[in-house]
Design an enzyme around this catalytic site. Sequence first.
Site, PDB file in Angstrom:
ATOM      1  N   SER A   1      71.681 -17.132 -87.886  1.00 47.21           N
ATOM      2  CA  SER A   1      72.356 -18.383 -88.245  1.00 47.21           C
ATOM      3  C   SER A   1      71.738 -19.050 -89.470  1.00 47.21           C
ATOM      4  CB  SER A   1      72.321 -19.354 -87.066  1.00 47.21           C
ATOM      5  OG  SER A   1      72.828 -18.731 -85.917  1.00 47.21           O
TER       6      SER A   1
ATOM      7  N   HIS B   1      69.259 -24.105 -88.948  1.00 47.28           N
ATOM      8  CA  HIS B   1      70.474 -24.112 -89.769  1.00 47.28           C
ATOM      9  C   HIS B   1      70.260 -24.898 -91.067  1.00 47.28           C
ATOM     10  CE1 HIS B   1      73.110 -23.392 -85.951  1.00 47.28           C
ATOM     11  NE2 HIS B   1      72.308 -22.387 -86.233  1.00 47.28           N
TER      12      HIS B   1
END
Length: 386
Positions: free
Chosen positions: A290, A341
């Site tokens: 991610s 992220h």
Amino acid sequence: MDVLFWQLVHLLLRDGYRIARMSERGDEIWLESGHWRRPTLVRLVRADFDWSRSLRLDIEYTWQFIRQMNGRKIGKGGRVVNVYVMAYPPVDDWESLIAEPLPLSGAAGGAFHTLLIHSGNTGEMLPQLEEMTGAALRPAPLVGEADPFAAAERLKHEVLTEWRRQREEERRIFEYGKPVFTRLLIIVQVAMFLILEWSGGSTDPSVLIRYGAKFNPLIEMGEWWRFLTPMFLHIGFLHLLTNTFALYYLGWTVERLYGSLRFLLIYTTAGFFGTLASFLFTPSISAGASGAIFGLFGALLYFGTVYRHLFFRTMGMNVISLIVVNLLFGLLVPGIDNAGHIGGLIGGFLAAGAVHLPKRAAWRRQMKALAAAALLAAAGLWAGFR
């Protein structure tokens, strides 16, 4: 007036405008400016209306067309300049139709202006058009061309040649590289998932740690390679599936924009920054691509800083919306490593700035991005290990 029509298109192109749309007969051309703070959309129409009713209907149709765009192509404070180039104006009253600009919904502060240039008011209208477009629109007199038709055809040919050149240039920007590493990375992360499953399960913490998941105590003991290996591991099939789809679509786009080697540097740097942020702010075990995938979002944002107009005309709002939605989702749903992220997003943006886009070297800008990435990484490591 055909000559004047094509001269205006020619001069607008020379002043930085680009053709966004052209009718098949070439009598209606939309041009957009590259000005970021005050975008301008110009519609040039070569037509002769005998009666003002035809003019009114065309103005209303164009205005409704712009309103349906909801300001997306125009932006805040932008304007649309609708220009008719005619040999003679309509025989009845037409001045009232263009006396006041029309408002534009969805484009705060924007306005829809209409100008009518005919053989009797050229000297009066061109300065107004210059002021509205910000372009120098003083057509030079034709020298050595006695035939106006031939001159108009020559200008039209030059405009069409420039339009094709611009389209070809844009096509090359989006097709620079081939998605070699995107495919390879997908194969690697699927293979690693199968190995994890074979070794006891991808959701088993002990298996994840054994194969390189981010685990703060072991990183603090010197296993630095765990800053990179988590991007190849996934926790459960759904995690693998969502990240594989994201890598397929985003990786395909970024690798075609930046080329394979630059893409690989962006991806791994973003993965490192994602894990570093997770190491700093999250004590739990984590794994997944991610952070690196958010770095691909960062690379697309960086592309938008170089080709702002092209970015917002193609994918800009979709990219920004996806980033916002994913970050909000990470804040609202427990168990998602949002620090990773955000770290990946920043790392991807800086890495893209350091490698820059192909065939557009900007060394000072690249050095600044590289220095910022190095300082941020050093500060993060210092904070994590002190």
